[in-house]
Design a protein around this motif. Structure first.
Motif, mmCIF file in Angstrom:
data_model
loop_
_atom_site.group_PDB
_atom_site.id
_atom_site.type_symbol
_atom_site.label_atom_id
_atom_site.label_comp_id
_atom_site.label_asym_id
_atom_site.label_seq_id
_atom_site.Cartn_x
_atom_site.Cartn_y
_atom_site.Cartn_z
ATOM 1 N N GLY A 43 0.795 -1.231 0.000
ATOM 2 C CA GLY A 43 0.000 0.000 0.000
ATOM 3 C C GLY A 43 0.829 1.283 0.000
ATOM 4 N N CYS A 44 2.153 1.182 0.090
ATOM 5 C CA CYS A 44 2.951 2.410 0.262
ATOM 6 C C CYS A 44 2.987 3.285 -1.008
ATOM 7 C CB CYS A 44 4.360 2.119 0.785
ATOM 8 S SG CYS A 44 5.399 1.168 -0.310
ATOM 9 N N THR A 45 2.494 2.766 -2.129
ATOM 10 C CA THR A 45 2.462 3.595 -3.349
ATOM 11 C C THR A 45 1.611 4.848 -3.140
ATOM 12 O OG1 THR A 45 2.571 1.541 -4.584
ATOM 13 C CG2 THR A 45 2.048 3.503 -5.848
ATOM 14 N N SER A 46 0.584 4.723 -2.292
ATOM 15 C CA SER A 46 -0.320 5.870 -2.115
ATOM 16 C C SER A 46 0.379 7.045 -1.419
ATOM 17 C CB SER A 46 -1.563 5.447 -1.324
ATOM 18 O OG SER A 46 -1.153 5.041 -0.041
ATOM 19 N N GLU A 47 1.574 6.834 -0.900
ATOM 20 C CA GLU A 47 2.297 7.921 -0.223
ATOM 21 C C GLU A 47 3.086 8.800 -1.196
ATOM 22 O OE1 GLU A 47 2.964 5.444 3.967
ATOM 23 O OE2 GLU A 47 4.695 5.921 2.736
ATOM 24 N N ILE A 48 3.110 8.415 -2.466
ATOM 25 C CA ILE A 48 4.045 9.064 -3.405
ATOM 26 C C ILE A 48 3.798 10.576 -3.548
ATOM 27 C CG2 ILE A 48 2.714 8.513 -5.512
ATOM 28 C CD1 ILE A 48 5.452 7.886 -6.829
ATOM 29 N N GLY A 49 2.531 10.998 -3.516
ATOM 30 C CA GLY A 49 2.238 12.433 -3.627
ATOM 31 C C GLY A 49 2.875 13.210 -2.480
ATOM 32 N N MET A 50 2.791 12.626 -1.282
ATOM 33 C CA MET A 50 3.375 13.296 -0.112
ATOM 34 C C MET A 50 4.898 13.369 -0.234
ATOM 35 S SD MET A 50 1.085 11.940 3.075
ATOM 36 C CE MET A 50 0.534 10.355 2.512
ATOM 37 N N ASP A 51 5.497 12.343 -0.839
ATOM 38 C CA ASP A 51 6.957 12.376 -1.030
ATOM 39 C C ASP A 51 7.344 13.508 -1.981
ATOM 40 O OD1 ASP A 51 7.873 10.148 0.546
ATOM 41 O OD2 ASP A 51 6.789 8.879 -0.864
ATOM 42 N N LEU A 52 6.568 13.650 -3.041
ATOM 43 C CA LEU A 52 6.880 14.721 -4.001
ATOM 44 C C LEU A 52 6.669 16.084 -3.346
ATOM 45 C CD1 LEU A 52 5.282 13.085 -7.142
ATOM 46 C CD2 LEU A 52 7.714 13.584 -6.845
ATOM 47 N N ARG A 53 5.599 16.196 -2.578
ATOM 48 C CA ARG A 53 5.330 17.456 -1.872
ATOM 49 C C ARG A 53 6.516 17.787 -0.953
ATOM 50 N NH1 ARG A 53 3.800 21.182 -3.206
ATOM 51 N NH2 ARG A 53 1.908 20.423 -4.154
ATOM 52 N N ALA A 54 7.018 16.762 -0.232
ATOM 53 C CA ALA A 54 8.137 16.993 0.697
ATOM 54 C C ALA A 54 9.399 17.408 -0.060
ATOM 55 C CB ALA A 54 8.402 15.728 1.508
ATOM 56 N N LEU A 55 9.499 16.997 -1.313
ATOM 57 C CA LEU A 55 10.675 17.384 -2.115
ATOM 58 C C LEU A 55 10.504 18.788 -2.694
ATOM 59 C CD1 LEU A 55 11.238 13.986 -3.972
ATOM 60 C CD2 LEU A 55 12.933 15.123 -2.517
ATOM 61 N N ASP A 56 9.329 19.361 -2.478
ATOM 62 C CA ASP A 56 9.037 20.724 -2.911
ATOM 63 C C ASP A 56 9.132 20.879 -4.434
ATOM 64 O OD1 ASP A 56 8.211 23.222 -2.315
ATOM 65 O OD2 ASP A 56 10.230 24.050 -2.011
ATOM 66 N N VAL A 57 8.629 19.867 -5.154
ATOM 67 C CA VAL A 57 8.705 19.932 -6.619
ATOM 68 C C VAL A 57 7.473 20.662 -7.158
ATOM 69 C CG1 VAL A 57 10.016 17.796 -6.675
ATOM 70 C CG2 VAL A 57 7.545 17.715 -7.032
ATOM 71 N N ARG A 58 7.605 21.143 -8.408
ATOM 72 C CA ARG A 58 6.491 21.881 -9.004
ATOM 73 C C ARG A 58 5.816 21.097 -10.113
ATOM 74 N NH1 ARG A 58 8.696 25.161 -11.812
ATOM 75 N NH2 ARG A 58 10.835 24.682 -11.237
ATOM 76 N N ARG A 59 6.642 20.370 -10.905
ATOM 77 C CA ARG A 59 6.059 19.736 -12.090
ATOM 78 C C ARG A 59 6.771 18.398 -12.349
ATOM 79 N NH1 ARG A 59 3.353 20.237 -16.747
ATOM 80 N NH2 ARG A 59 4.567 19.993 -18.657
ATOM 81 N N THR A 60 5.971 17.347 -12.435
ATOM 82 C CA THR A 60 6.547 15.995 -12.464
ATOM 83 C C THR A 60 6.201 15.278 -13.771
ATOM 84 O OG1 THR A 60 6.339 15.855 -10.071
ATOM 85 C CG2 THR A 60 6.577 13.781 -11.224
ATOM 86 N N MET A 61 7.196 14.610 -14.342
ATOM 87 C CA MET A 61 6.940 13.736 -15.489
ATOM 88 C C MET A 61 6.753 12.328 -14.942
ATOM 89 S SD MET A 61 9.314 13.246 -18.852
ATOM 90 C CE MET A 61 9.069 11.988 -20.096
ATOM 91 N N VAL A 62 5.572 11.756 -15.186
ATOM 92 C CA VAL A 62 5.289 10.398 -14.710
ATOM 93 C C VAL A 62 5.461 9.447 -15.888
ATOM 94 C CG1 VAL A 62 3.556 8.866 -13.695
ATOM 95 C CG2 VAL A 62 3.652 11.268 -12.989
ATOM 96 N N LEU A 63 6.500 8.627 -15.840
ATOM 97 C CA LEU A 63 6.723 7.642 -16.909
ATOM 98 C C LEU A 63 6.031 6.359 -16.485
ATOM 99 C CD1 LEU A 63 9.614 9.425 -16.591
ATOM 100 C CD2 LEU A 63 9.940 8.278 -18.781
ATOM 101 N N LEU A 64 5.051 5.936 -17.284
ATOM 102 C CA LEU A 64 4.176 4.822 -16.908
ATOM 103 C C LEU A 64 4.225 3.737 -17.980
ATOM 104 C CD1 LEU A 64 1.771 3.755 -15.101
ATOM 105 C CD2 LEU A 64 0.254 5.035 -16.628
#
Ligand code: NAD
Length: 425
Positions: free
Chosen positions: A19-40
């Protein structure tokens, strides 16, 4: 030659748990990023994992774009395409959701968008220029969906150099993902054939690193920055590799037989990451070096259970096909290590003689190959004896790997190893 007396352990930052995938948004927020490329991975677009990642990013109000033009077993062209999109998109961070193909593509996109250069510049010599990556890259969070390449833990990106019909890679500690998010929910949909091939990649990573030339038999570098990540077997990597072999031996057959076996899938993801940390700090040798032309020159073979529209030998399959012949050859250099590896894989070695170490280990590897429905040697994926000189010629430039063989290799050794690998049982 002055040999090295030093090795370095470079840790990887991973988080593990259902279930830890759901934490990914919080990780990005903590990194203080603005715009993310999601390679899927395109095969995952309509699966729950894609939704979990999208929802988590939306909840944290991360601006993102999804890129799903990933090639299974990427090429120089597919790496460059992703890099061009990354450069044009103004991204300050990257997320990779998929197997090794997707994570490696994200590493390359991040590299060339951060440090633009002619493509060959960072590619391993002698195929590329082998120039060092100049400095840190942008944050990359990797979410593996196979078990696996361990790419979420390594500083390596592998691709097929199409014009040369050879696989090669880019290697730098700077390529290592900022965080690997390892969640057993994400391999539930893995087809058994992919679980088998990527699981045998785990076996080979751990085995090759454990039997690689020891770090103190490699030349001493002029400075610490020139000490390669593939530095040879060392006491810390050994621990990771042996434990990965034990986990693999116990859980791969179960994960292959029953994709709903959560305990088995979870432990295979752990084995993959553990082997990744092991081989990322030691290196792999002949089975990987020999696999690159096998994958690059394939014609007329399409693996059952893979959703692909072109000829290919999946990476784990291409590696394991030469492993039995290689361990028979390398066993003489360190029989105890070969026996210890066979025992970690569950073989009974109580009465084994050191002179039998190669055969004992090869038999154990073949035992797993049969259980995972692997083809019986290179002939079964379309190769004939007449192609061996080309396979040898494609292996020789992989010097970064061949020089980690614990027994010295030259052309005639490789010829024999390919011959023995045509048919395994
Ligand atoms: N960077 C490294 O350290 C490293 C190490 C080993 C291998 N590699 C590279 O990784 C690549 C192979 O990666 P791989 O074995 O992880 O497979 P992959 O990423 O190539 O994926 C294989 C297939 O499985 C599908 N798939 C992946 N996850 C799935 C899931 N959860 N459910 C359903 N389908 C899924 C994909 O769509 C694809 O069709 C090769 O190019 C290899 O050279 C890299």
């Amino acid at each position: 030659m002055q040999t090295d007396k030093v090795f370095q352990m470079s840790a990887s930052n991973i988080r593990f748990g259902e279930g830890c995938t759901s934490e990914i948004g919080m990780d990005l927020r903590a990194l203080d990023v603005r715009r993310t490329m999601v390679l899927l991975d395109p095969g995952l677009k309509s699966l729950p994992i894609a939704e979990v990642v999208r929802d988590s990013l939306k909840q944290q109000q991360i601006d993102f774009e999804i890129f799903d033009e990933i090639s299974v077993e990427p090429t120089d062209a597919s790496f460059q395409h992703a890099a061009a999109v990354a450069a044009a998109g103004g991204f300050d961070s990257f997320v990779a959701v998929g197997g090794g193909s997707t994570i490696d593509t994200a590493k390359a996109a991040n590299l060339y968008a951060t440090w633009p250069a002619e493509f060959r510049r960072y590619v391993n010599a002698p195929i590329g220029d082998g120039q060092p990556v100049p400095g840190p890259l942008k944050p990359l969070i990797a979410v593996p969906t196979t078990a696996g390449t361990g790419s979420e833990t390594t500083g390596v990106a592998v691709f097929d150099f199409t014009a040369q019909k050879a696989k090669t890679g880019i290697a730098s500690r700077y390529l290592k993902p900022t965080l690997g998010i390892i969640d057993s929910n994400n391999t539930r949909s893995l087809p058994p054939a992919v679980a088998a091939s990527s699981g045998l990649d785990v076996l080979s990573h751990a085995l090759e690193s454990y039997t690689a030339l020891p770090f103190d038999q490699r030349p001493k570098p002029a400075s610490p920055s020139l000490r390669p990540a593939y530095q040879g077997a060392n006491p810390i990597s050994d621990l990771w590799c042996l434990h990965a072999l034990e986990l693999m031996g116990e859980y791969l057959p179960r994960a292959f037989a029953d994709p709903s076996d959560d305990e088995a899938r979870s432990n295979m993801l752990l084995a993959s990451a553990i082997a990744g940390i092991g081989f990322g700090n030691a290196g792999v040798h002949l089975p990987h070096a020999m696999s690159y032309p096998v994958a690059g020159m394939v014609k007329g073979f399409r693996p059952k259970g893979f959703d692909v529209d072109h000829d290919m030998v999946p990476h784990g399959m291409s590696v394991i096909l030469s492993t039995p012949a290689v361990v028979r050859f390398t066993a003489a250099s360190c029989p105890q290590r070969h026996l210890r590896a066979a025992a970690a894989l569950g073989a009974d070695v109580s009465n084994a003689n050191p002179s039998d170490a190669g055969n004992v280990l090869a038999d154990r590897v073949i035992h797993f190959m049969k259980r995972m429905d692997m083809p019986n040697g290179l002939a079964a994926v379309g190769y004939t004896a007449t192609q061996i000189p080309d396979l040898v010629a494609g292996t020789l430039p992989q010097q970064r790997l061949t020089k980690l063989s614990p027994s010295p290799v030259h052309e005639s050794v490789l010829t024999s190893l390919f011959q023995e690998s045509l048919k395994l049982w």
